[in-house]
Design a protein around this motif. Structure first.
Motif, PDB file in Angstrom:
ATOM      1  N   PRO A   1      -1.531  -5.705  -8.252  1.00  0.00           N
ATOM      2  CA  PRO A   1      -1.322  -6.993  -7.569  1.00  0.00           C
ATOM      3  C   PRO A   1      -0.995  -8.036  -8.642  1.00  0.00           C
ATOM      4  O   PRO A   1      -1.679  -8.084  -9.660  1.00  0.00           O
ATOM      5  N   ARG A   2       0.057  -8.864  -8.434  1.00  0.00           N
ATOM      6  CA  ARG A   2       0.468  -9.761  -9.540  1.00  0.00           C
ATOM      7  C   ARG A   2      -0.673 -10.676  -9.959  1.00  0.00           C
ATOM      8  O   ARG A   2      -1.122 -10.650 -11.094  1.00  0.00           O
TER       9      ARG A   2
ATOM     10  N   TYR B   1       0.840  -1.204   0.000  1.00  0.00           N
ATOM     11  CA  TYR B   1       0.000   0.000   0.000  1.00  0.00           C
ATOM     12  C   TYR B   1       0.875   1.253   0.000  1.00  0.00           C
ATOM     13  O   TYR B   1       0.703   2.158  -0.831  1.00  0.00           O
ATOM     14  N   GLU B   2       1.838   1.280   0.931  1.00  0.00           N
ATOM     15  CA  GLU B   2       2.629   2.514   1.100  1.00  0.00           C
ATOM     16  C   GLU B   2       3.555   2.776  -0.085  1.00  0.00           C
ATOM     17  O   GLU B   2       3.668   3.910  -0.557  1.00  0.00           O
ATOM     18  N   GLN B   3       4.210   1.719  -0.550  1.00  0.00           N
ATOM     19  CA  GLN B   3       5.131   1.930  -1.686  1.00  0.00           C
ATOM     20  C   GLN B   3       4.361   2.292  -2.957  1.00  0.00           C
ATOM     21  O   GLN B   3       4.784   3.161  -3.722  1.00  0.00           O
TER      22      GLN B   3
ATOM     23  N   ALA C   1     -14.060  -9.263  -4.018  1.00  0.00           N
ATOM     24  CA  ALA C   1     -14.212  -9.198  -2.560  1.00  0.00           C
ATOM     25  C   ALA C   1     -13.287  -8.142  -1.953  1.00  0.00           C
ATOM     26  O   ALA C   1     -13.491  -7.716  -0.818  1.00  0.00           O
ATOM     27  N   SER C   2     -12.266  -7.721  -2.709  1.00  0.00           N
ATOM     28  CA  SER C   2     -11.312  -6.736  -2.182  1.00  0.00           C
ATOM     29  C   SER C   2     -11.460  -5.377  -2.861  1.00  0.00           C
ATOM     30  O   SER C   2     -10.578  -4.531  -2.739  1.00  0.00           O
ATOM     31  N   GLY C   3     -12.525  -5.184  -3.583  1.00  0.00           N
ATOM     32  CA  GLY C   3     -12.715  -3.888  -4.264  1.00  0.00           C
ATOM     33  C   GLY C   3     -11.811  -3.733  -5.470  1.00  0.00           C
ATOM     34  O   GLY C   3     -11.484  -2.617  -5.885  1.00  0.00           O
ATOM     35  N   LEU C   4     -11.403  -4.865  -6.065  1.00  0.00           N
ATOM     36  CA  LEU C   4     -10.458  -4.785  -7.181  1.00  0.00           C
ATOM     37  C   LEU C   4     -11.102  -5.105  -8.536  1.00  0.00           C
ATOM     38  O   LEU C   4     -10.444  -5.672  -9.415  1.00  0.00           O
ATOM     39  N   ILE C   5     -12.372  -4.760  -8.701  1.00  0.00           N
ATOM     40  CA  ILE C   5     -12.875  -4.754 -10.067  1.00  0.00           C
ATOM     41  C   ILE C   5     -13.622  -3.438 -10.307  1.00  0.00           C
ATOM     42  O   ILE C   5     -14.181  -2.849  -9.384  1.00  0.00           O
ATOM     43  N   GLY C   6     -13.578  -2.981 -11.543  1.00  0.00           N
ATOM     44  CA  GLY C   6     -14.218  -1.705 -11.888  1.00  0.00           C
ATOM     45  C   GLY C   6     -13.985  -1.452 -13.364  1.00  0.00           C
ATOM     46  O   GLY C   6     -13.330  -2.255 -14.044  1.00  0.00           O
ATOM     47  N   SER C   7     -14.509  -0.322 -13.845  1.00  0.00           N
ATOM     48  CA  SER C   7     -14.365  -0.077 -15.289  1.00  0.00           C
ATOM     49  C   SER C   7     -12.898   0.138 -15.660  1.00  0.00           C
ATOM     50  O   SER C   7     -12.517  -0.045 -16.807  1.00  0.00           O
ATOM     51  N   ARG C   8     -12.083   0.527 -14.709  1.00  0.00           N
ATOM     52  CA  ARG C   8     -10.663   0.741 -15.017  1.00  0.00           C
ATOM     53  C   ARG C   8      -9.795  -0.462 -14.641  1.00  0.00           C
ATOM     54  O   ARG C   8      -8.591  -0.335 -14.469  1.00  0.00           O
ATOM     55  N   SER C   9     -10.432  -1.644 -14.506  1.00  0.00           N
ATOM     56  CA  SER C   9      -9.602  -2.840 -14.275  1.00  0.00           C
ATOM     57  C   SER C   9      -9.232  -3.482 -15.607  1.00  0.00           C
ATOM     58  O   SER C   9     -10.034  -3.525 -16.547  1.00  0.00           O
TER      59      SER C   9
ATOM     60  N   GLY D   1      -7.168  -2.638  -2.820  1.00  0.00           N
ATOM     61  CA  GLY D   1      -8.532  -2.172  -3.130  1.00  0.00           C
ATOM     62  C   GLY D   1      -8.782  -0.811  -2.481  1.00  0.00           C
ATOM     63  O   GLY D   1      -9.359   0.098  -3.095  1.00  0.00           O
ATOM     64  N   ALA D   2      -8.307  -0.662  -1.219  1.00  0.00           N
ATOM     65  CA  ALA D   2      -8.482   0.623  -0.510  1.00  0.00           C
ATOM     66  C   ALA D   2      -7.674   1.722  -1.208  1.00  0.00           C
ATOM     67  O   ALA D   2      -8.143   2.859  -1.359  1.00  0.00           O
ATOM     68  N   LEU D   3      -6.473   1.379  -1.664  1.00  0.00           N
ATOM     69  CA  LEU D   3      -5.641   2.363  -2.369  1.00  0.00           C
ATOM     70  C   LEU D   3      -6.322   2.825  -3.660  1.00  0.00           C
ATOM     71  O   LEU D   3      -6.331   4.021  -3.999  1.00  0.00           O
ATOM     72  N   TRP D   4      -6.923   1.880  -4.361  1.00  0.00           N
ATOM     73  CA  TRP D   4      -7.604   2.209  -5.626  1.00  0.00           C
ATOM     74  C   TRP D   4      -8.764   3.167  -5.376  1.00  0.00           C
ATOM     75  O   TRP D   4      -9.048   4.055  -6.185  1.00  0.00           O
ATOM     76  N   LYS D   5      -9.434   2.976  -4.244  1.00  0.00           N
ATOM     77  CA  LYS D   5     -10.530   3.890  -3.881  1.00  0.00           C
ATOM     78  C   LYS D   5     -10.012   5.313  -3.695  1.00  0.00           C
ATOM     79  O   LYS D   5     -10.697   6.284  -4.018  1.00  0.00           O
ATOM     80  N   GLU D   6      -8.799   5.421  -3.190  1.00  0.00           N
ATOM     81  CA  GLU D   6      -8.211   6.761  -2.995  1.00  0.00           C
ATOM     82  C   GLU D   6      -7.776   7.376  -4.327  1.00  0.00           C
ATOM     83  O   GLU D   6      -7.719   8.592  -4.463  1.00  0.00           O
ATOM     84  N   TYR D   7      -7.397   6.512  -5.272  1.00  0.00           N
ATOM     85  CA  TYR D   7      -6.897   6.990  -6.574  1.00  0.00           C
ATOM     86  C   TYR D   7      -7.683   6.319  -7.708  1.00  0.00           C
ATOM     87  O   TYR D   7      -7.139   5.533  -8.474  1.00  0.00           O
ATOM     88  N   PRO D   8      -8.975   6.634  -7.804  1.00  0.00           N
ATOM     89  CA  PRO D   8      -9.812   5.905  -8.768  1.00  0.00           C
ATOM     90  C   PRO D   8      -9.458   6.193 -10.231  1.00  0.00           C
ATOM     91  O   PRO D   8      -9.924   5.475 -11.113  1.00  0.00           O
TER      92      PRO D   8
END
Ligand code: GUN
Ligand code: ZN
Length: 433
Positions: free
Chosen positions: A202-203, A180-182, A258-266, A217-224
């Motif tokens: 994520p690989r 997350y931080e890196q 389940a981790s918020g890792l799908i969306g139109s920009r996936s 998933g949380a990081l993506w929410k911050e930078y959609p």
């Protein structure tokens, strides 16, 4: 005074529509005596040289009967795997462990990362690839190297730090918080600098704990406005492994959802063995897929259902998947896509192949308003193809009876020798050979 206006003369090809969805007839514009006008790095006019006037003081480059089109966009690759391309005889998981991970371990070294990034871009540009979407390694150095080399060359380029916190060698793993931080620090440093974009990476589910996927998933929410890229359903053994690692998940896609890792920009790489639920969910969400045909045959993964998924409305781009793919040439990738279509009883038209490697990839990256087509307003990232680059292609091209029949032998048999020139933001790239 140096003129900022350039005029390219040659055959031109632009797309008006997606020929896979809306048919061939009105989907493209071809001019035998075409002209492209470029001003300050942007395409300002495209059409017949009989009707467009060349602006005063323009620098004119006459390509004769060469074909001018948008530069190729490689929508999925791993630049750190440049040096291990064509490593023999393994299927996915063993190939990762035996060849890929030991090479990726070297990218803690910034100098090595810079050397390979330069080598990668030299090869990509000599193959007419003007935009690349790469995975880095776990090391932030790999991302810094890729972006600094791309920036120095004025390229539009995308990458992200590959996150892994399990089932990988110790010195290739981060953890949920570090990932997350890196990643966040790299977004703040590089995202939208010049023509660069950061991609949350994520690989794939087997090398990320549920905690790491949630953190990303949380990081993506911050930078959609970042893309998110990962792999899905590439090989049968991998899918079985995911079932064991995520017993509660409905299927592979569900581990990401389940981790918020799908969306139109996936942007999902491979997607060969999807089930019906996964296909409808990806369609619903407007997600994109990178089709990697040379890799899917080289690693023995399977035959991607391009027309089936395209008919359902999924955005699809083409990709080399270096170093799982066995060539840096998008012409080779198009040829492999054609061959896979044939094996599925579904031969693809050359217009489909060229659309996918330019407009299709651009759409999958949500960059189709900037790159991927030879039309006014687009950035002038352009490839010029010699359609008679070798004796075998030339003799076949000389028997052609229309533009598609003229292009097809180059798609099937061409390589970097067919790339006459590559233009980046209106500047001709100085090829090494
Ligand atoms: N799945 C997870 N990592 C990789 C990779 O590096 N290459 C390919 N082809 N598939 C993967
Ligand atoms: Zn990949």
């Amino acid at each position: 005074m140096i003129s900022q206006t350039k005029v390219l003369l040659g055959q031109t090809l632009s797309f008006n529509d997606n020929p896979l969805v809306n048919g061939l007839k009105n989907s493209y514009s071809h001019e035998t005596n075409g002209m492209v006008v470029i001003k300050d790095g942007i395409i300002t006019d495209v059409g017949s040289s009989d009707t467009i006037h060349s602006p005063k003081n323009a620098t004119i480059v006459d390509y004769g009967q060469d074909l001018i089109l948008a530069g190729f966009i490689d929508s999925h690759l791993h630049y750190p795997q440049t040096a291990i391309i064509s490593s023999w005889g393994r299927r996915l998981i063993d190939w990762l462990n035996e060849y890929t991970f030991p090479e990726e371990e070297r990218f803690f070294d910034h100098d090595y990362a810079i050397e390979i990034a330069n080598r990668y871009f030299d090869i990509a540009l000599s193959n007419g690839v003007t935009t690349s979407v790469s995975y880095g390694t776990t090391h932030p150095e790999s991302v810094n190297a890729f972006f600094s080399v791309a920036k120095a060359r004025g390229l539009r380029a995308l990458t992200g730090k590959t996150c892994m916190d399990r089932n990988a060698p110790e010195n290739l793993m981060d953890n949920a918080l570090l990932a997350y931080e890196q990643s966040k620090a790299l977004i703040q440093k590089w995202h939208k600098v010049d023509r660069l974009e950061y991609v949350i990476t994520p690989r794939f589910a087997p090398t990320s704990s549920p905690e790491q996927l949630l953190a990303l998933g949380a990081l993506w929410k911050e930078y959609p406005d970042c893309l998110m890229q990962t792999h899905i359903s590439e090989q049968i053994e991998e899918i079985e492994w995911v079932k064991k690692l995520f017993p509660q998940a409905k299927d592979y896609l569900d581990t990401y959802e389940a981790s918020g890792l799908i969306g139109s920009r996936s942007l999902f790489g491979h997607a060969i063995h999807l089930n019906e639920r996964e296909i409808s969910r990806l369609t619903e969400i407007g997600s994109s897929i990178a089709h990697c045909p040379t890799s899917n045959t080289f690693i023995g993964s399977g035959l991607f259902d391009l027309s089936g998924l395209s008919d359902k409305g999924l955005n699809i781009g083409l990709a080399t998947d270096i170093g799982g793919g066995s060539s840096f040439s998008m012409l080779r990738v198009m040829a492999a896509a054609y061959e896979i279509g044939q094996l599925r009883g579904d031969p693809m038209h050359p217009a489909h192949l060229l659309w996918l490697s330019t407009c299709g990839s651009a759409k999958a990256l949500h960059l189709n308003h900037k790159i991927g087509n030879l039309v006014p307003g687009m950035e002038a990232d352009i490839v010029v193809l010699d359609l008679k680059s070798t004796p075998e292609i030339k003799q076949r091209a000389e028997r052609s009876n229309d533009i598609w029949d003229l292009i097809f032998p180059t798609i099937m048999m061409g390589d970097d020798r067919a790339v006459r020139d590559t233009w980046i933001a209106g500047e001709k790239w100085g090829l090494i050979n």
